[in-house]
Enzyme design. Structure first.
Site, PDB file in Angstrom:
ATOM      1  N   ILE A  64      54.340 -15.384  46.135  1.00 62.71           N
ATOM      2  CA  ILE A  64      55.420 -16.371  46.166  1.00 62.71           C
ATOM      3  C   ILE A  64      54.924 -17.717  45.658  1.00 62.71           C
ATOM      4  CG2 ILE A  64      57.020 -17.653  47.656  1.00 62.71           C
ATOM      5  CD1 ILE A  64      57.191 -15.162  49.441  1.00 62.71           C
ATOM      6  N   CYS A  65      53.723 -18.107  46.068  1.00 56.05           N
ATOM      7  CA  CYS A  65      53.164 -19.398  45.645  1.00 56.05           C
ATOM      8  C   CYS A  65      52.994 -19.452  44.126  1.00 56.05           C
ATOM      9  CB  CYS A  65      51.832 -19.654  46.334  1.00 56.05           C
ATOM     10  SG  CYS A  65      51.953 -19.739  48.128  1.00 56.05           S
ATOM     11  N   THR A  66      52.478 -18.375  43.554  1.00 54.14           N
ATOM     12  CA  THR A  66      52.315 -18.323  42.098  1.00 54.14           C
ATOM     13  C   THR A  66      53.671 -18.432  41.416  1.00 54.14           C
ATOM     14  OG1 THR A  66      50.294 -17.022  42.292  1.00 54.14           O
ATOM     15  CG2 THR A  66      51.445 -16.940  40.173  1.00 54.14           C
ATOM     16  N   SER A 112      48.558 -16.197  45.696  1.00 52.19           N
ATOM     17  CA  SER A 112      49.513 -15.350  46.422  1.00 52.19           C
ATOM     18  C   SER A 112      50.816 -15.284  45.625  1.00 52.19           C
ATOM     19  CB  SER A 112      49.746 -15.871  47.844  1.00 52.19           C
ATOM     20  OG  SER A 112      50.283 -17.170  47.817  1.00 52.19           O
ATOM     21  N   LEU A 159      54.939 -22.181  41.681  1.00 47.81           N
ATOM     22  CA  LEU A 159      54.233 -23.120  40.817  1.00 47.81           C
ATOM     23  C   LEU A 159      54.407 -22.786  39.335  1.00 47.81           C
ATOM     24  CD1 LEU A 159      53.230 -24.212  43.511  1.00 47.81           C
ATOM     25  CD2 LEU A 159      51.079 -24.702  42.377  1.00 47.81           C
TER      26      LEU A 159
END
Length: 168
Positions: A58-60, A56, A63
């Site tokens: 924002i998650c990418t 997804s 991280l």
């Protein structure tokens, strides 16, 4: 365990407070190796980063920020552990596609059990919120931040807390 048993786990509405013991866990990383918080007691602080879903946006981004600035997040004093409810094979595909060299842990089954223990499981959506916990070498929470759904985390508070912890 059947899907109807998922609520058999205690529902924690709040994360562990600063100064409290962090819940231990045993989760598989993207390579199928079991990782425990206890593995780092006495040796390294841990930054535990919960995120909703692999692949997804924002998650990418979050991280990748860790990946691109890994020395600021992970070194001889601290270990990054990233956690979501995605399956181990999904975690592996995502970690390999993005070049994540830190453990990406699967809280897949029992679904969200560790996220629940940390008070960051979103029951209606079935995913972890963006919770960040800095845990010292004694297993005590020293800093935390939980973001709402769709809200990216700001790591500046983490960096200040880590600097204070490492200098102590």
């Amino acid at each position: 365990m059947s899907p109807s048993d998922v609520h058999a786990f205690p529902v924690v509405s709040v994360p562990p407070a600063v100064g409290e013991s962090a819940p231990d866990f045993h989760l598989k990383d993207q390579h199928g190796q079991v990782v425990s918080l206890q593995d780092f007691h006495g040796s390294r602080n841990v930054v535990l980063v919960f995120y909703p879903f692999a692949f997804s946006g924002i998650c990418t981004g979050e991280l990748c920020e860790i990946r691109d600035n890994l020395a600021a997040f992970q070194n001889e004093h601290v270990q990054v552990l990233a956690v979501s409810v995605d399956h181990m094979f999904t975690q592996r595909a995502w970690a390999e596609s993005q070049g994540y060299e830190f453990p990406v842990l699967s809280d897949y089954w029992p679904h969200g059990e560790v996220a629940r223990a940390y008070g960051v499981f979103e029951e209606q959506g079935g995913f972890a919120l963006r919770g960040t916990f800095l845990i010292d070498t004694d297993g005590i929470v020293r800093w935390s931040l939980v973001n709402k759904v769709g809200e990216a985390r700001d790591f500046s508070g983490y960096h200040a807390a880590l600097k204070t912890l490492v200098q102590a």
